[in-house]
Enzyme design. Structure first.
Site, PDB file in Angstrom:
ATOM      1  N   ASP A 243      41.592  45.169  41.716  1.00 34.58           N
ATOM      2  CA  ASP A 243      41.356  43.719  41.646  1.00 34.58           C
ATOM      3  C   ASP A 243      41.146  43.146  43.054  1.00 34.58           C
ATOM      4  O   ASP A 243      41.777  42.152  43.437  1.00 34.58           O
ATOM      5  CB  ASP A 243      42.553  43.045  40.937  1.00 34.58           C
ATOM      6  CG  ASP A 243      42.331  41.563  40.659  1.00 34.58           C
ATOM      7  OD1 ASP A 243      41.170  41.110  40.723  1.00 34.58           O
ATOM      8  OD2 ASP A 243      43.322  40.858  40.397  1.00 34.58           O
TER       9      ASP A 243
ATOM     10  N   HIS B  33      52.971  39.786  40.947  1.00 34.26           N
ATOM     11  CA  HIS B  33      52.934  41.148  40.423  1.00 34.26           C
ATOM     12  C   HIS B  33      52.780  42.166  41.537  1.00 34.26           C
ATOM     13  O   HIS B  33      52.414  41.810  42.662  1.00 34.26           O
ATOM     14  CB  HIS B  33      51.787  41.312  39.423  1.00 34.26           C
ATOM     15  CG  HIS B  33      50.498  40.680  39.890  1.00 34.26           C
ATOM     16  ND1 HIS B  33      50.136  39.402  39.531  1.00 34.26           N
ATOM     17  CD2 HIS B  33      49.513  41.124  40.699  1.00 34.26           C
ATOM     18  CE1 HIS B  33      48.976  39.086  40.088  1.00 34.26           C
ATOM     19  NE2 HIS B  33      48.576  40.121  40.818  1.00 34.26           N
TER      20      HIS B  33
ATOM     21  N   GLN C 194      48.532  45.643  36.987  1.00 28.59           N
ATOM     22  CA  GLN C 194      49.270  44.646  37.780  1.00 28.59           C
ATOM     23  C   GLN C 194      50.496  44.220  36.989  1.00 28.59           C
ATOM     24  O   GLN C 194      50.375  43.467  36.014  1.00 28.59           O
ATOM     25  CB  GLN C 194      48.369  43.437  38.091  1.00 28.59           C
ATOM     26  CG  GLN C 194      47.256  43.776  39.073  1.00 28.59           C
ATOM     27  CD  GLN C 194      46.150  42.726  39.103  1.00 28.59           C
ATOM     28  OE1 GLN C 194      45.601  42.384  38.054  1.00 28.59           O
ATOM     29  NE2 GLN C 194      45.806  42.232  40.274  1.00 28.59           N
TER      30      GLN C 194
ATOM     31  N   ASP D 277      49.715  33.709  45.773  1.00 29.81           N
ATOM     32  CA  ASP D 277      48.798  34.044  44.690  1.00 29.81           C
ATOM     33  C   ASP D 277      49.471  33.915  43.323  1.00 29.81           C
ATOM     34  O   ASP D 277      50.601  34.355  43.138  1.00 29.81           O
ATOM     35  CB  ASP D 277      48.327  35.491  44.913  1.00 29.81           C
ATOM     36  CG  ASP D 277      47.357  35.943  43.864  1.00 29.81           C
ATOM     37  OD1 ASP D 277      46.233  35.433  43.865  1.00 29.81           O
ATOM     38  OD2 ASP D 277      47.731  36.799  43.030  1.00 29.81           O
TER      39      ASP D 277
ATOM     40  N   GLU E  57      48.386  28.922  45.223  1.00 28.27           N
ATOM     41  CA  GLU E  57      47.197  29.182  44.418  1.00 28.27           C
ATOM     42  C   GLU E  57      47.620  28.930  42.974  1.00 28.27           C
ATOM     43  O   GLU E  57      48.187  29.797  42.309  1.00 28.27           O
ATOM     44  CB  GLU E  57      46.697  30.622  44.584  1.00 28.27           C
ATOM     45  CG  GLU E  57      45.301  30.811  44.002  1.00 28.27           C
ATOM     46  CD  GLU E  57      45.223  31.686  42.767  1.00 28.27           C
ATOM     47  OE1 GLU E  57      44.153  31.727  42.147  1.00 28.27           O
ATOM     48  OE2 GLU E  57      46.214  32.346  42.404  1.00 28.27           O
TER      49      GLU E  57
ATOM     50  N   HIS F  94      36.423  33.333  46.194  1.00 30.34           N
ATOM     51  CA  HIS F  94      36.145  34.686  45.687  1.00 30.34           C
ATOM     52  C   HIS F  94      36.290  34.770  44.172  1.00 30.34           C
ATOM     53  O   HIS F  94      35.966  35.794  43.586  1.00 30.34           O
ATOM     54  CB  HIS F  94      37.077  35.680  46.372  1.00 30.34           C
ATOM     55  CG  HIS F  94      38.503  35.489  45.930  1.00 30.34           C
ATOM     56  ND1 HIS F  94      39.252  34.392  46.293  1.00 30.34           N
ATOM     57  CD2 HIS F  94      39.289  36.223  45.109  1.00 30.34           C
ATOM     58  CE1 HIS F  94      40.443  34.467  45.731  1.00 30.34           C
ATOM     59  NE2 HIS F  94      40.491  35.566  45.006  1.00 30.34           N
TER      60      HIS F  94
ATOM     61  N   ARG G 110      33.131  39.005  38.974  1.00 29.32           N
ATOM     62  CA  ARG G 110      33.270  38.183  40.183  1.00 29.32           C
ATOM     63  C   ARG G 110      32.688  38.867  41.413  1.00 29.32           C
ATOM     64  O   ARG G 110      32.486  38.248  42.451  1.00 29.32           O
ATOM     65  CB  ARG G 110      34.751  37.836  40.402  1.00 29.32           C
ATOM     66  CG  ARG G 110      35.318  36.919  39.320  1.00 29.32           C
ATOM     67  CD  ARG G 110      36.822  36.771  39.436  1.00 29.32           C
ATOM     68  NE  ARG G 110      37.487  38.059  39.257  1.00 29.32           N
ATOM     69  CZ  ARG G 110      38.780  38.270  39.445  1.00 29.32           C
ATOM     70  NH1 ARG G 110      39.561  37.279  39.810  1.00 29.32           N
ATOM     71  NH2 ARG G 110      39.315  39.468  39.259  1.00 29.32           N
TER      72      ARG G 110
HETATM   73  C1  GLC Z   1      44.423  35.217  41.908  1.00 33.68           C
HETATM   74  C2  GLC Z   1      43.274  35.748  42.711  1.00 33.68           C
HETATM   75  C3  GLC Z   1      42.388  36.558  41.827  1.00 33.68           C
HETATM   76  C4  GLC Z   1      43.189  37.683  41.204  1.00 33.68           C
HETATM   77  C5  GLC Z   1      44.441  37.158  40.508  1.00 33.68           C
HETATM   78  C6  GLC Z   1      45.389  38.261  40.172  1.00 33.68           C
HETATM   79  O1  GLC Z   1      44.025  34.321  40.957  1.00 33.68           O
HETATM   80  O2  GLC Z   1      42.581  34.712  43.326  1.00 33.68           O
HETATM   81  O3  GLC Z   1      41.282  37.071  42.526  1.00 33.68           O
HETATM   82  O4  GLC Z   1      42.409  38.367  40.279  1.00 33.68           O
HETATM   83  O5  GLC Z   1      45.141  36.268  41.346  1.00 33.68           O
HETATM   84  O6  GLC Z   1      46.047  38.711  41.318  1.00 33.68           O
END
Ligand code: GLC
Length: 652
Positions: free
Chosen positions: A150, A193, A261, A293, A335, A404, A526
Site C-alpha cells: 500500500d 495498523h 494491514q 495516518d 489524516e 496521493h 491510485r
Molecule cells: C491513508 C493513506 C492511504 C492508505 C491508508 C491506509 O488513508 O493516505 O494511502 O492507503 O491510509 O494506510
C-alpha cells in the site's frame, strides 16, 4: 503506587499531588540542564496526559503501573534528544503559532518517485525552495512489508528505513539539510495498523505471549459479522470487508484497509506506549511533523461505524500532550478523511480544552472544489466553508487539490443530504465529468472503488489530467485548462492555513502511464496519480514559454502573493459572503482580503458581487495589481484576490 528510581514508591496519579510526584520522577530522567524546563512544561501538560490516559485506561486495576510506564518510557527517549532539536523546541515554544504564518507551503511526495532515495531528496531542495515550500511531506519511508505494501502504508518496522530508500543516517542528514534550508520534514506515522510481517504480527502468529492482544482477533466469524453490520468499506472493490482470516491466528483479524494491514488494539496500553516511543524516536531523528495516518479508526465499538469515537480523541489528546512534553517543536497533523462536522474535533474544536492535532486535512473542501468545478457553481464550496468552524489561534487546516489518494466523494454526503437521492446523481455526474469528454475538453481521471451496488466512491488522476490542462488533440497547453488548475490551487492557497502541492502538479505532470500503473504490485488504481518525477519537466520549468514554465510560474506566483498577504495567515478568520451569482464563490479573510472565484466557463460580471466589497476601500487584485472596477468581469475559471488598494501600491 508509582515506582520511581531513587525515590521509592509515589502515589498513583489521581490528584494534583500525584501528578506532582510523577513529574518529579520524570524530571529525574532528564539530563540536569533540562530539568527545570521540564518542570515548567510538566505543570501544563502532564495533567492533560494523565487525564487522557485515565479516560482510555482508567478502568484497569493496573492503571497506575501503565501511567508511569508510559510517561517514564517516553521520558527516557526524550532524554536522548539532540541539541539542535532542543533549540528548535525552545524557539517553537516561544512562538507556538509559528506554523500558521501566511507563507507556509507544503509539498507532498513519494521518496522514490520524487528523487529515488532520501539522499536524492537533498538534491531537490533547490526545486522546493524555488516554489516557496517550507514543509516537505514525504510519504512512508520506513521499512515496509515485503511485496504489496500500500505504497509503504504497511509498516514492517518503525525503527528502520526502507532499504532501497536509505538509512537512518540518511534521514538524519536530510532532516538537518532541510532544516538549514528552512524546510520542516513531515513523516507519515501509520497509527492505525502495522504490516502482517511487523515483529508484533509475527510474534502474534507464533503465539508469543502478549502479542495477539495487540490486535483485534476473533476466533469465529460471528463477532466480525456483527461489527460488519454498521461498518463502512474503505476499499469496497479491492479489499471488501473489514476482517481477514489468518490461519496462524486461528481466527479473524481486524483489517480496515488491505488484509495485510492489521489494525492495532489501542485498548491495550502497551500499544499506545510503544507507538508513542516509536514516534518520539523518529522525532529525535529530526522529523518535525507527523501525519497521523487513518486517525479516525483507532477505536472500535460494536454497533457503530468505528470511526471518530470519543476514545480516538482521547488518544490524540494523549499524544499531543506527550509531544508537547517531550518534543515540543513537533507538530501533529490528522489524516481524518471524514465529514466536515466530524473534522473540527481533530484540531480540538470542541468543548474540551485540551488540544489535539495542530493541523488536519480539509478533505471535504478539497472534494467540494472539484464538484464546484464540474458544476460551474461555487455553492457547494460555500456550504462546506459555512459548515467549517473558525479555527483557533493555534491550529489550522491543510488545504489541497490533489494528494496521493483518490478524491473521496463520500465526505460530501452531509452537504448534499437535502438532495432527494442524497447527492448520488450530482456526485456521479461530477465523477463522470472528471473521467471523460465534456464541453470539448477531455479530463483523464478514472473511477476508484466505484461500481456494483455501492454508490460513487472516488476518482483518481493527476491535477493536470483532471482539469484537462492540455488540449485533447494537440497535447498543447490549453489556457483555460491552466485557469482551472490555478483556480483550484488559488482556493487552496486562500482558504486554510497550510496549502499543499502534490508532487508533479507544479509541473503539470500527467497520469502514470496506464500499462505501468497496472503492472505495479497491488494493482491499486491510485497508482494513476503516482508518476515518476520527470527530469525533462524539471529542466523545462526554467525555460519560458514551455508548459512546465507556465504552470510552475502560475503556482509559484500564487504562493508568493499569499506569502506577503498578512490576511492569509492560518489564524485569520474566514467568512463566507453569500454570492448573488451562482458561479461566483466569495469569502473574506479578516477585513482586508476577499476571494472571488468564478467556477464556470463563462465570464461573469463583477457588478452583483461588488456590493460585497467594503465600500470604505478601493480594491485591487493582489494577483495582478490591477484596480478592481465595479463594471469589470471575472473571466471564465478565474479568480481575483481583492485587497484594499493602498496595500498593493505601498501606501499602507
Ligand atoms: C491513508 C493513506 C492511504 C492508505 C491508508 C491506509 O488513508 O493516505 O494511502 O492507503 O491510509 O494506510
Amino acid at each position: 503506587m508509582i515506582q520511581c528510581e531513587g525515590q521509592g514508591a509515589v502515589p498513583a496519579p489521581g490528584g494534583v499531588e500525584d501528578v506532582e510526584a510523577l513529574l518529579r520522577c520524570l524530571c529525574l530522567r532528564m539530563p540536569r540542564g533540562r530539568q527545570s524546563s521540564m518542570q515548567g512544561r510538566g505543570r501544563r501538560w502532564l495533567p492533560l496526559l494523565v487525564r487522557a490516559l485515565r479516560r482510555l485506561y482508567g478502568q484497569r486495576p493496573d492503571f497506575d503501573h501503565w501511567v508511569s510506564d508510559i510517561v517514564l518510557g517516553a521520558a527516557s527517549v526524550a532524554a536522548q534528544r539532540g541539541p539542535a532539536l532542543l533549540e528548535l523546541d525552545a524557539a517553537r515554544e516561544r512562538a507556538p503559532g509559528w506554523f500558521l504564518a501566511p507563507g507556509r507551503l507544503a509539498y507532498s511526495a513519494y521518496v522514490d518517485r520524487f528523487a529515488g532515495t532520501l539522499r536524492g531528496v537533498e538534491a531537490r531542495i533547490g526545486h522546493l525552495k524555488a516554489l516557496g515550500v517550507d514543509y516537505l511531506h514525504l510519504l512512508p519511508f520506513l521499512r515496509a512489508r515485503a511485496g504489496e505494501n500500500d505504497g509503504g502504508f504497511a509498516v514492517a518496522s518503525f525503527e528502520s528505513i526502507e532499504p532501497r530508500l536509505g538509512t537512518l543516517a540518511d534521514l538524519e542528514r536530510l532532516c538537518a539539510s532541510l532544516r538549514a534550508a528552512g524546510i520542516s520534514l513531515c513523516s507519515d506515522f501509520v497509527l492505525n495498523h502495522v504490516a502482517d510481517d511487523h515483529p508484533w504480527a509475527s510474534a502474534a502468529k507464533q503465539g508469543v505471549p502478549g502479542y495477539r492482544e495487540r490486535f483485534l482477533v476473533f476466533e469465529d466469524e460471528a463477532t466480525p459479522r456483527h461489527y460488519e453490520r454498521t461498518l463502512r468499506q474503505v476499499f469496497p472493490q479491492s479489499a471488501p470487508g473489514n476482517f481477514s482470516h489468518v490461519p496462524e491466528l486461528g481466527g479473524w483479524v481486524w483489517t480496515t484497509f488491505y488484509p495485510y494491514q492489521w489494525d492495532l488494539n489501542y485498548a491495550n496500553p502497551a500499544v499506545f506506549r510503544d507507538m508513542l516511543v516509536a514516534l518520539l524516536r523518529l522525532a529525535n531523528h529530526g522529523v518535525e511533523i507527523f501525519r497521523l495516518d487513518s486517525a479516525p479508526f483507532l477505536w472500535k465499538r460494536l454497533g457503530t461505524d468505528c470511526q471518530n469515537l470519543p476514545e480516538v480523541h482521547w488518544i490524540l489528546r494523549a499524544l499531543r500532550a506527550a509531544v508537547a512534553l517531550f518534543a515540543p517543536g513537533v507538530l501533529l497533523k490528522a489524516e481524518a478523511i471524514v465529514t466536515t462536522g466530524q473534522l473540527a474535533r481533530y484540531i480540538g474544536l470542541d468543548d474540551d480544552p485540551s488540544p489535539q492535532c495542530h493541523l488536519a486535512y480539509h478533505s471535504s473542501l478539497m472534494a467540494a472544489s472539484w464538484l464546484a468545478l464540474t458544476e460551474g457553481s461555487g455553492r457547494i464550496v460555500e456550504r462546506v466553508l459555512a459548515a467549517t468552524p473558525p479555527t483557533s489561534r493555534l491550529a489550522g487546516w491543510v488545504t489541497y487539490t490533489r494528494c496521493h489518494d483518490d478524491i473521496g466523494w463520500n465526505v460530501l454526503r452531509p452537504e448534499l443530504s437535502d438532495e432527494p437521492d442524497g447527492g448520488e446523481a450530482r456526485l456521479r455526474r461530477a465523477a463522470g465529468r472528471l473521467c471523460g469528454l465534456e464541453d470539448g475538453r477531455r479530463a483523464r481521471g478514472q473511477p476508484f472503488q466505484t461500481g456494483g451496488q455501492s454508490g460513487v466512491h472516488g476518482t483518481n488522476g493527476m491535477l493536470a489530467d483532471l482539469v484537462a490542462l492540455r488540449e485533447a488533440h494537440s497535447g498543447r497547453l490549453d489556457p483555460l485548462g491552466l485557469r482551472r488548475m490555478l483556480l483550484l490551487t488559488g482556493l487552496s492557497m486562500t482558504s486554510g492555513a497550510v496549502p499543499l502541492v502534490y508532487m508533479g502538479d507544479e509541473l503539470g505532470l500527467t497520469n502514470t502511464d496506464w500499462s505501468e500503473a497496472t503492472a505495479r504490485p497491488g494493482q491499486d488504481g491510485r497508482e494513476l496519480h503516482r508518476p515518476w518525477m520527470s527530469e525533462t519537466a524539471l529542466a523545462r520549468r526554467c525555460e519560458p514559454g514551455t508548459l512546465e514554465h507556465r504552470v510552475f510560474e502560475g503556482i509559484r506566483h500564487l504562493a508568493a502573493v499569499r506569502a506577503r498577504t498578512a490576511s492569509l495567515a492560518g489564524d485569520v478568520r474566514l467568512r463566507i459572503r453569500p454570492s448573488p451569482v451562482e458561479a461566483l464563490l466569495v469569502f473574506e479573510r479578516g477585513e482586508a482580503f476577499v476571494f472571488l472565484g468564478n467556477f464556470c466557463g463563462e465570464a461573469v460580471a463583477l457588478d452583483p458581487a461588488w456590493a460585497l466589497l467594503d465600500a470604505a476601500h478601493e480594491w485591487a487584485d493582489a494577483l495582478t495589481g490591477a484596480p478592481i472596477a465595479p463594471d469589470g468581469v471575472i473571466d471564465a475559471w478565474s479568480q481575483c484576490w481583492a485587497v484594499p488598494r493602498a496595500r498593493t501600491d505601498g501606501q499602507a
